[in-house]
Design an enzyme around this catalytic site. Sequence first.
Site, PDB file in Angstrom:
ATOM      1  N   CYS A 131      22.830  39.027  43.080  1.00 38.59           N
ATOM      2  CA  CYS A 131      23.803  37.975  43.381  1.00 38.59           C
ATOM      3  C   CYS A 131      23.672  37.521  44.829  1.00 38.59           C
ATOM      4  O   CYS A 131      24.677  37.242  45.494  1.00 38.59           O
ATOM      5  CB  CYS A 131      25.224  38.448  43.094  1.00 38.59           C
ATOM      6  N   GLY A 132      22.442  37.477  45.327  1.00 36.82           N
ATOM      7  CA  GLY A 132      22.222  36.988  46.681  1.00 36.82           C
ATOM      8  C   GLY A 132      22.836  37.899  47.730  1.00 36.82           C
ATOM      9  O   GLY A 132      22.769  39.127  47.652  1.00 36.82           O
TER      10      GLY A 132
END
Length: 386
Positions: free
Chosen positions: A161-162
């Site tokens: 998720c970055g």
Amino acid sequence: LAHNSPSALYSQHIYYCTMKFLCVAFTALATATAFTTAPASFTTVTTAPALNNVFTDSGVSHRTRRAIVVNDGKANAIRDRITTVNNTKKITSAMKLVAAAKVRRAQDSVMATRPFSETLQSVFGGLINRLGGEAADLPLLTQREVNKVTLVVITGDRGLCGGYNSFMIKKAEARVNELKLQGIESDLILIGKKGATYFKRREIPIRAVYDCTQNPNSKQALAISEEIINSFLSGETDAVELLYTKFLSLIASSPSVRTLVPFSASEISQQGDEVFELTSAGGDFGVNRKELDVAEPQDFPNDMIFEQDPLQIVNSILPLYLNGQILRTLQESVASELAARMQSMQSASDNATDLAKRLSQEYNRARQAAVTQELLEIVSGASALE
């Protein structure tokens, strides 16, 4: 004279013709071998249709034509890598769509809890107006000297998720160091496996650990709020701060800090709210945010008689308000995590597309080089035999 006899000349002629035939046969064999499916060969070419069927059966020839397959090691490795990249792209695209569906579910959860929050805020505002300054004596509304602060840190349970988890962890570490410079002790209540895994290896005291599921519910929020209230009322901590990721859009989120306990009566009764709505106009995902006005305080006439003391009612509303705020921030954090995962998977899909394009160009160059090399070898062999 014997060598010039007719029989000798005939034998020489037969020998010359035989050698010429063998050379031609060897050349034809080498050419055919280069275009077979043997493991040692480089290319495979299907047999063309008969000449008299070229114009009449052109559609059949196009349907039965097969691509040239390069069987040397470099080209095979590139082709396998192209297949792997395309499969990865399918996975990342599917994960993006799954995250989008979960964002919509989080949006529905926020909208479902909104009526209860509005009613609670309205009743609380009316009671505060009725009581005036008497409400300041409630324990959860009492400000006291801060010697120790409990930080409630919300992270995710999973990655991909970055920078969602890393941003929140850095924010928590910065807040702990800031409090240490002020001479204030701190401990942590961790929500999410990523934050728990990180801070368990550090020298920061941890009060409690909870999982952050993809679908937060009131039971989970109630357990967290009870831990917070018990810690504050028992004097183990003087203030509780919440660190969470505020959902702004599908491509932006902001790590935020807010004070949970002690409460501020004016903030509860005058704080507005906003909701978000996921849209897919034009085939692209987007978010529409809508700011909601503050709920109007409920009007309690002066001659209204309460069965319970209004102070007790306010004291009972505050834990409900805390429970609702924690549930709301959990839902907002989950929405931020899913939005970050959507953006991360979109970037991964775009990178996979670019990589597959570059690998296809490299594969075509390798195939052309192999075919050209084989043709040069065939022509050189034929020229050497002439």
